[in-house]
Write an enzyme that holds these catalytic residues in place. Structure first.
Site, PDB file in Angstrom:
ATOM      1  N   GLY A   1      25.893  45.168  10.067  1.00 23.45           N
ATOM      2  CA  GLY A   1      27.343  45.670   9.459  1.00 23.45           C
ATOM      3  C   GLY A   1      26.778  46.228   8.136  1.00 23.45           C
ATOM      4  O   GLY A   1      25.482  46.321   7.721  1.00 23.45           O
ATOM      5  N   SER A   2      27.695  46.232   7.207  1.00 24.97           N
ATOM      6  CA  SER A   2      27.587  47.141   5.949  1.00 24.97           C
ATOM      7  C   SER A   2      26.705  45.936   5.277  1.00 24.97           C
ATOM      8  O   SER A   2      26.927  44.747   5.276  1.00 24.97           O
ATOM      9  CB  SER A   2      28.932  47.221   5.219  1.00 24.97           C
ATOM     10  OG  SER A   2      29.421  46.146   5.149  1.00 24.97           O
TER      11      SER A   2
ATOM     12  N   GLY B   1      24.224  44.030   5.659  1.00 22.23           N
ATOM     13  CA  GLY B   1      23.383  43.166   6.463  1.00 22.23           C
ATOM     14  C   GLY B   1      23.319  42.946   7.825  1.00 22.23           C
ATOM     15  O   GLY B   1      24.197  43.727   8.646  1.00 22.23           O
TER      16      GLY B   1
ATOM     17  N   LYS C   1      27.350  37.041   8.819  1.00 31.00           N
ATOM     18  CA  LYS C   1      26.569  38.342   8.250  1.00 31.00           C
ATOM     19  C   LYS C   1      25.455  37.686   7.010  1.00 31.00           C
ATOM     20  O   LYS C   1      26.035  37.146   6.251  1.00 31.00           O
ATOM     21  CB  LYS C   1      27.796  39.411   7.393  1.00 31.00           C
ATOM     22  CG  LYS C   1      26.998  40.554   7.292  1.00 31.00           C
ATOM     23  CD  LYS C   1      27.801  41.484   6.298  1.00 31.00           C
ATOM     24  CE  LYS C   1      29.227  42.173   7.119  1.00 31.00           C
ATOM     25  NZ  LYS C   1      29.892  43.293   6.344  1.00 31.00           N
TER      26      LYS C   1
ATOM     27  N   ASP D   1      36.476  52.768   6.446  1.00 34.00           N
ATOM     28  CA  ASP D   1      35.272  53.078   7.396  1.00 34.00           C
ATOM     29  C   ASP D   1      35.654  52.914   8.892  1.00 34.00           C
ATOM     30  O   ASP D   1      34.726  52.319   9.601  1.00 34.00           O
ATOM     31  CB  ASP D   1      34.210  52.233   6.919  1.00 34.00           C
ATOM     32  CG  ASP D   1      32.908  52.834   7.185  1.00 34.00           C
ATOM     33  OD1 ASP D   1      31.590  52.077   6.843  1.00 34.00           O
ATOM     34  OD2 ASP D   1      32.721  53.878   7.667  1.00 34.00           O
TER      35      ASP D   1
HETATM   36  C1  LIG Z   1      25.136  44.059  21.118  1.00 34.64           C
HETATM   37  N1  LIG Z   1      26.015  43.502  20.041  1.00 34.64           N
HETATM   38  C2  LIG Z   1      27.367  43.064  20.434  1.00 34.64           C
HETATM   39  O1  LIG Z   1      27.548  43.140  21.458  1.00 34.64           O
HETATM   40  C3  LIG Z   1      28.031  42.288  19.494  1.00 34.64           C
HETATM   41  C4  LIG Z   1      28.533  40.952  19.553  1.00 34.64           C
HETATM   42  C5  LIG Z   1      28.669  40.250  20.659  1.00 34.64           C
HETATM   43  N2  LIG Z   1      29.084  40.708  18.320  1.00 34.64           N
HETATM   44  C6  LIG Z   1      29.118  41.766  17.557  1.00 34.64           C
HETATM   45  C7  LIG Z   1      29.472  41.925  16.001  1.00 34.64           C
HETATM   46  C8  LIG Z   1      30.428  41.021  15.455  1.00 34.64           C
HETATM   47  C9  LIG Z   1      31.060  39.585  15.964  1.00 34.64           C
HETATM   48  O2  LIG Z   1      30.827  39.241  16.939  1.00 34.64           O
HETATM   49  N3  LIG Z   1      31.835  39.232  14.795  1.00 34.64           N
HETATM   50  C10 LIG Z   1      31.701  40.078  13.830  1.00 34.64           C
HETATM   51  C11 LIG Z   1      32.470  40.158  12.526  1.00 34.64           C
HETATM   52  C12 LIG Z   1      32.306  40.905  11.655  1.00 34.64           C
HETATM   53  C13 LIG Z   1      31.346  41.971  11.919  1.00 34.64           C
HETATM   54 CL1  LIG Z   1      31.327  43.463  10.734  1.00 34.64          CL
HETATM   55  C14 LIG Z   1      30.832  42.426  13.190  1.00 34.64           C
HETATM   56  C15 LIG Z   1      30.899  40.975  14.144  1.00 34.64           C
HETATM   57  C16 LIG Z   1      28.260  42.785  17.963  1.00 34.64           C
HETATM   58  C17 LIG Z   1      27.925  44.154  17.502  1.00 34.64           C
END
Ligand SMILES: CNC(=O)c1c(C)[nH]c(/C=C2\C(=O)Nc3ccc(Cl)cc32)c1C
Length: 285
Positions: A17-18, A20, A37, A147
Protein backbone atom coordinates in the site's frame (compact mmCIF):
# COMPACT_ATOMS: atom_id res chain seq x y z
CA UNK A 1 10.69 -9.98 20.70
CA UNK A 2 9.07 -6.64 20.10
CA UNK A 3 5.64 -5.49 21.29
CA UNK A 4 4.38 -6.32 17.78
CA UNK A 5 5.62 -9.93 17.58
CA UNK A 6 4.48 -10.62 21.13
CA UNK A 7 0.87 -9.77 20.14
CA UNK A 8 0.76 -10.75 16.46
CA UNK A 9 1.98 -13.75 14.47
CA UNK A 10 3.22 -12.49 11.05
CA UNK A 11 1.89 -14.54 8.08
CA UNK A 12 2.41 -14.01 4.33
CA UNK A 13 2.76 -10.62 2.64
CA UNK A 14 -0.44 -9.98 0.67
CA UNK A 15 0.09 -6.63 -0.97
CA UNK A 16 1.72 -3.24 -0.92
CA UNK A 17 0.00 0.00 0.00
CA UNK A 18 1.08 3.61 0.32
CA UNK A 19 4.19 3.77 2.52
CA UNK A 20 4.67 0.03 2.98
CA UNK A 21 3.89 -3.67 2.74
CA UNK A 22 0.56 -5.22 3.71
CA UNK A 23 0.98 -8.49 5.62
CA UNK A 24 -1.64 -10.96 6.80
CA UNK A 25 -1.25 -11.44 10.58
CA UNK A 26 -2.95 -13.45 13.32
CA UNK A 27 -3.75 -11.73 16.63
CA UNK A 28 -2.37 -14.13 19.26
CA UNK A 29 -4.96 -13.23 21.93
CA UNK A 30 -7.99 -14.43 19.91
CA UNK A 31 -6.64 -15.87 16.62
CA UNK A 32 -8.33 -13.06 14.64
CA UNK A 33 -6.84 -12.59 11.16
CA UNK A 34 -5.97 -8.96 10.36
CA UNK A 35 -4.03 -7.02 7.73
CA UNK A 36 -0.99 -5.15 8.91
CA UNK A 37 0.61 -2.28 7.00
CA UNK A 38 4.32 -2.36 7.91
CA UNK A 39 6.01 1.01 7.55
CA UNK A 40 9.70 1.61 7.96
CA UNK A 41 9.75 5.32 8.74
CA UNK A 42 13.55 5.50 9.17
CA UNK A 43 14.03 7.19 5.78
CA UNK A 44 10.91 9.37 5.91
CA UNK A 45 11.01 13.13 5.70
CA UNK A 46 9.20 15.18 8.34
CA UNK A 47 6.53 16.01 5.74
CA UNK A 48 5.96 12.33 4.92
CA UNK A 49 5.70 11.51 8.64
CA UNK A 50 3.12 14.26 9.08
CA UNK A 51 1.16 12.89 6.09
CA UNK A 52 1.37 9.40 7.56
CA UNK A 53 -0.02 10.60 10.91
CA UNK A 54 -2.80 12.44 9.02
CA UNK A 55 -3.63 9.25 7.07
CA UNK A 56 -3.86 7.19 10.27
CA UNK A 57 -6.03 9.84 11.93
CA UNK A 58 -8.36 9.86 8.94
CA UNK A 59 -8.67 6.05 9.02
CA UNK A 60 -9.41 6.06 12.75
CA UNK A 61 -12.38 8.39 12.20
CA UNK A 62 -13.97 6.37 9.41
CA UNK A 63 -16.17 3.49 10.60
CA UNK A 64 -18.25 2.22 7.70
CA UNK A 65 -19.01 -1.26 6.25
CA UNK A 66 -17.45 -0.26 2.90
CA UNK A 67 -14.24 1.28 4.27
CA UNK A 68 -11.41 -0.91 5.54
CA UNK A 69 -11.64 -0.83 9.34
CA UNK A 70 -8.67 0.51 11.28
CA UNK A 71 -8.01 -1.29 14.58
CA UNK A 72 -4.80 -0.07 16.18
CA UNK A 73 -1.22 0.98 15.55
CA UNK A 74 2.00 -0.15 17.14
CA UNK A 75 5.15 1.97 17.05
CA UNK A 76 8.46 0.13 17.39
CA UNK A 77 10.84 3.04 17.93
CA UNK A 78 13.88 0.80 18.28
CA UNK A 79 13.50 -0.43 14.69
CA UNK A 80 11.75 2.72 13.37
CA UNK A 81 8.75 0.59 12.36
CA UNK A 82 5.08 1.56 12.44
CA UNK A 83 2.46 -1.22 12.23
CA UNK A 84 -1.11 -0.28 11.29
CA UNK A 85 -3.59 -3.08 12.06
CA UNK A 86 -6.61 -3.10 9.75
CA UNK A 87 -9.42 -5.30 8.52
CA UNK A 88 -8.33 -8.28 6.40
CA UNK A 89 -10.02 -8.39 2.97
CA UNK A 90 -9.88 -11.98 1.79
CA UNK A 91 -10.96 -11.15 -1.77
CA UNK A 92 -7.94 -8.99 -2.56
CA UNK A 93 -8.17 -5.85 -4.70
CA UNK A 94 -10.19 -4.92 -7.78
CA UNK A 95 -7.10 -4.72 -9.97
CA UNK A 96 -6.62 -8.49 -9.56
CA UNK A 97 -10.34 -9.02 -10.31
CA UNK A 98 -9.93 -7.03 -13.56
CA UNK A 99 -6.72 -8.91 -14.44
CA UNK A 100 -8.44 -12.28 -13.88
CA UNK A 101 -11.39 -11.28 -16.11
CA UNK A 102 -8.98 -10.25 -18.88
CA UNK A 103 -7.04 -13.51 -18.61
CA UNK A 104 -10.26 -15.55 -18.80
CA UNK A 105 -11.62 -13.30 -21.56
CA UNK A 106 -14.82 -12.75 -19.53
CA UNK A 107 -16.56 -9.44 -18.71
CA UNK A 108 -18.04 -8.79 -15.24
CA UNK A 109 -21.83 -9.22 -15.11
CA UNK A 110 -23.74 -5.93 -15.06
CA UNK A 111 -25.51 -6.66 -11.76
CA UNK A 112 -22.13 -7.27 -10.08
CA UNK A 113 -20.88 -3.92 -11.40
CA UNK A 114 -23.97 -2.09 -10.05
CA UNK A 115 -23.39 -3.62 -6.60
CA UNK A 116 -19.66 -2.73 -6.60
CA UNK A 117 -20.49 0.81 -7.80
CA UNK A 118 -23.21 1.32 -5.18
CA UNK A 119 -20.91 0.17 -2.37
CA UNK A 120 -18.11 2.47 -3.59
CA UNK A 121 -20.62 5.34 -3.71
CA UNK A 122 -21.69 4.51 -0.14
CA UNK A 123 -18.05 4.59 0.98
CA UNK A 124 -17.41 7.86 -0.86
CA UNK A 125 -20.62 9.46 0.51
CA UNK A 126 -19.34 8.62 4.00
CA UNK A 127 -15.99 10.29 3.27
CA UNK A 128 -17.46 13.36 1.59
CA UNK A 129 -20.63 13.90 3.62
CA UNK A 130 -20.27 11.80 6.75
CA UNK A 131 -22.89 9.55 8.46
CA UNK A 132 -25.75 11.99 8.31
CA UNK A 133 -25.05 12.49 4.60
CA UNK A 134 -24.93 16.21 5.42
CA UNK A 135 -24.95 18.40 2.30
CA UNK A 136 -21.78 20.32 2.97
CA UNK A 137 -19.30 19.23 5.56
CA UNK A 138 -20.43 21.45 8.47
CA UNK A 139 -19.30 19.45 11.46
CA UNK A 140 -16.00 18.22 10.05
CA UNK A 141 -13.87 18.69 6.96
CA UNK A 142 -14.81 16.52 3.99
CA UNK A 143 -12.42 13.62 3.61
CA UNK A 144 -11.16 13.27 0.06
CA UNK A 145 -9.89 9.85 -0.95
CA UNK A 146 -7.70 11.31 -3.73
CA UNK A 147 -6.28 7.98 -4.79
CA UNK A 148 -9.28 5.96 -5.99
CA UNK A 149 -8.09 3.18 -8.27
CA UNK A 150 -8.63 -0.60 -8.60
CA UNK A 151 -5.52 -1.28 -6.46
CA UNK A 152 -7.09 0.64 -3.56
CA UNK A 153 -10.49 -1.04 -3.53
CA UNK A 154 -10.61 -4.40 -1.74
CA UNK A 155 -13.18 -7.19 -1.35
CA UNK A 156 -14.00 -9.21 1.76
CA UNK A 157 -15.01 -12.88 1.66
CA UNK A 158 -18.60 -11.87 0.81
CA UNK A 159 -17.37 -9.69 -2.09
CA UNK A 160 -18.29 -6.55 -0.15
CA UNK A 161 -16.31 -3.52 -1.27
CA UNK A 162 -13.80 -2.07 1.19
CA UNK A 163 -12.26 1.29 0.27
CA UNK A 164 -8.66 1.34 1.49
CA UNK A 165 -5.38 3.16 1.44
CA UNK A 166 -6.61 6.68 1.99
CA UNK A 167 -5.18 9.69 0.29
CA UNK A 168 -2.95 11.70 2.51
CA UNK A 169 -4.86 14.79 3.43
CA UNK A 170 -8.31 16.05 4.13
CA UNK A 171 -8.05 19.05 1.91
CA UNK A 172 -5.49 19.11 -0.81
CA UNK A 173 -3.43 22.26 -1.20
CA UNK A 174 -3.16 22.16 -4.98
CA UNK A 175 0.55 22.96 -5.15
CA UNK A 176 2.11 20.77 -2.47
CA UNK A 177 0.25 17.59 -3.28
CA UNK A 178 0.42 17.96 -7.04
CA UNK A 179 3.83 16.32 -6.78
CA UNK A 180 2.40 13.28 -5.01
CA UNK A 181 -0.48 13.18 -7.46
CA UNK A 182 1.93 12.81 -10.37
CA UNK A 183 3.49 9.68 -8.86
CA UNK A 184 2.77 6.63 -11.06
CA UNK A 185 0.64 6.74 -14.23
CA UNK A 186 -2.21 9.13 -13.49
CA UNK A 187 -4.83 7.19 -15.49
CA UNK A 188 -7.59 8.56 -13.29
CA UNK A 189 -6.38 12.15 -13.00
CA UNK A 190 -9.28 14.56 -13.59
CA UNK A 191 -9.22 17.41 -16.15
CA UNK A 192 -9.34 20.05 -13.36
CA UNK A 193 -6.29 18.47 -11.71
CA UNK A 194 -4.40 18.58 -15.02
CA UNK A 195 -5.38 22.25 -15.35
CA UNK A 196 -3.72 22.75 -11.97
CA UNK A 197 -6.93 23.72 -10.25
CA UNK A 198 -7.59 22.25 -6.84
CA UNK A 199 -8.68 18.70 -6.12
CA UNK A 200 -12.04 18.37 -4.49
CA UNK A 201 -14.89 15.88 -3.99
CA UNK A 202 -15.78 16.06 -7.68
CA UNK A 203 -12.29 14.75 -8.52
CA UNK A 204 -13.07 11.63 -6.46
CA UNK A 205 -16.32 11.30 -8.47
CA UNK A 206 -14.32 11.51 -11.73
CA UNK A 207 -11.95 8.78 -10.48
CA UNK A 208 -14.93 6.59 -9.52
CA UNK A 209 -16.27 7.05 -13.05
CA UNK A 210 -12.90 5.94 -14.46
CA UNK A 211 -12.83 2.95 -12.10
CA UNK A 212 -16.37 1.88 -13.08
CA UNK A 213 -15.48 2.32 -16.77
CA UNK A 214 -12.50 0.02 -16.22
CA UNK A 215 -14.67 -2.59 -14.42
CA UNK A 216 -16.80 -2.71 -17.61
CA UNK A 217 -14.18 -2.37 -20.35
CA UNK A 218 -11.35 -4.11 -18.42
CA UNK A 219 -9.22 -1.20 -19.71
CA UNK A 220 -8.79 2.31 -18.26
CA UNK A 221 -10.93 4.94 -20.09
CA UNK A 222 -7.89 6.86 -21.32
CA UNK A 223 -4.64 5.32 -22.49
CA UNK A 224 -1.64 6.93 -24.13
CA UNK A 225 2.08 6.35 -24.53
CA UNK A 226 3.14 9.56 -22.79
CA UNK A 227 1.73 11.52 -19.86
CA UNK A 228 1.35 14.51 -22.16
CA UNK A 229 -0.78 12.54 -24.63
CA UNK A 230 -2.73 11.04 -21.69
CA UNK A 231 -3.45 14.55 -20.33
CA UNK A 232 -4.71 15.66 -23.75
CA UNK A 233 -7.08 12.67 -23.99
CA UNK A 234 -8.37 13.23 -20.44
CA UNK A 235 -9.06 16.92 -21.15
CA UNK A 236 -10.92 15.93 -24.33
CA UNK A 237 -13.06 13.52 -22.29
CA UNK A 238 -13.07 11.12 -25.26
CA UNK A 239 -12.81 7.62 -23.79
CA UNK A 240 -11.95 4.32 -25.42
CA UNK A 241 -14.86 2.20 -26.66
CA UNK A 242 -17.39 1.08 -24.09
CA UNK A 243 -18.57 -2.58 -24.30
CA UNK A 244 -21.99 -2.81 -25.99
CA UNK A 245 -23.40 -5.51 -23.69
CA UNK A 246 -23.89 -3.06 -20.78
CA UNK A 247 -27.11 -1.07 -20.44
CA UNK A 248 -27.38 2.58 -21.59
CA UNK A 249 -28.32 3.34 -17.94
CA UNK A 250 -24.90 2.16 -16.68
CA UNK A 251 -23.14 3.94 -19.54
CA UNK A 252 -24.88 7.23 -18.79
CA UNK A 253 -24.02 6.91 -15.08
CA UNK A 254 -20.35 6.56 -16.04
CA UNK A 255 -20.58 9.47 -18.50
CA UNK A 256 -22.15 11.66 -15.77
CA UNK A 257 -19.29 10.84 -13.35
CA UNK A 258 -16.79 11.60 -16.09
CA UNK A 259 -18.14 14.98 -17.22
CA UNK A 260 -15.05 17.07 -18.00
CA UNK A 261 -16.66 20.03 -16.24
CA UNK A 262 -16.62 19.22 -12.47
CA UNK A 263 -19.62 21.46 -11.79
CA UNK A 264 -21.66 19.27 -14.18
CA UNK A 265 -20.64 16.07 -12.33
CA UNK A 266 -23.17 14.90 -9.73
CA UNK A 267 -22.14 14.71 -6.06
CA UNK A 268 -22.23 11.30 -4.35
CA UNK A 269 -25.50 12.47 -2.66
CA UNK A 270 -27.06 13.12 -6.09
CA UNK A 271 -26.52 9.50 -7.08
CA UNK A 272 -28.58 8.26 -4.13
CA UNK A 273 -31.59 10.11 -5.53
CA UNK A 274 -31.56 7.66 -8.47
CA UNK A 275 -34.05 4.82 -8.12
CA UNK A 276 -31.57 2.27 -9.53
CA UNK A 277 -28.94 3.13 -6.90
CA UNK A 278 -31.57 3.13 -4.14
CA UNK A 279 -32.73 -0.37 -5.18
CA UNK A 280 -29.10 -1.58 -5.21
CA UNK A 281 -28.52 -0.03 -1.78
CA UNK A 282 -31.63 -1.77 -0.40
CA UNK A 283 -30.41 -5.12 -1.75
CA UNK A 284 -27.03 -4.61 -0.07
CA UNK A 285 -28.20 -3.48 3.40
C1 LIG B 1 -2.72 -10.84 -3.77
N1 LIG B 1 -3.15 -10.05 -2.66
C2 LIG B 1 -4.37 -10.17 -2.16
O1 LIG B 1 -5.18 -10.96 -2.61
C3 LIG B 1 -4.72 -9.30 -1.00
C4 LIG B 1 -5.40 -9.73 0.15
C5 LIG B 1 -5.94 -11.11 0.45
N2 LIG B 1 -5.56 -8.67 0.98
C6 LIG B 1 -4.98 -7.55 0.41
C7 LIG B 1 -4.92 -6.22 0.95
C8 LIG B 1 -5.52 -5.74 2.13
C9 LIG B 1 -6.27 -6.42 3.14
O2 LIG B 1 -6.54 -7.62 3.17
N3 LIG B 1 -6.66 -5.53 4.09
C10 LIG B 1 -6.20 -4.28 3.77
C11 LIG B 1 -6.34 -3.04 4.45
C12 LIG B 1 -5.76 -1.89 3.91
C13 LIG B 1 -5.04 -1.98 2.70
CL1 LIG B 1 -4.34 -0.54 2.05
C14 LIG B 1 -4.89 -3.20 2.01
C15 LIG B 1 -5.48 -4.35 2.57
C16 LIG B 1 -4.45 -7.93 -0.86
C17 LIG B 1 -3.75 -7.00 -1.81
Amino acid sequence: STEFTSHFEPLEVCGSGSFGLIRKVRRISDGQILACKEIDYRKMSEKEKRQLVAEVNILRELKHPNIVRYYERIIDRKNCMLYILMEYCDGGDLSSVIRKCKQEGKYLQEDVIWILLTQMLMALRECHHGKSGREESKSSVAILHRDLKPDNVFLDDQRNVKLGDFGLSRTLSAGADMARTFVGTPFYMSPELINESSYDMKSDVWALGCLTFELCALEPPFQAKTQHALAAKIKSGKTGSFPKQYSPQLHSMIKAMMHTNPSKRPTTLDFFKLEKIQRCQDSIE
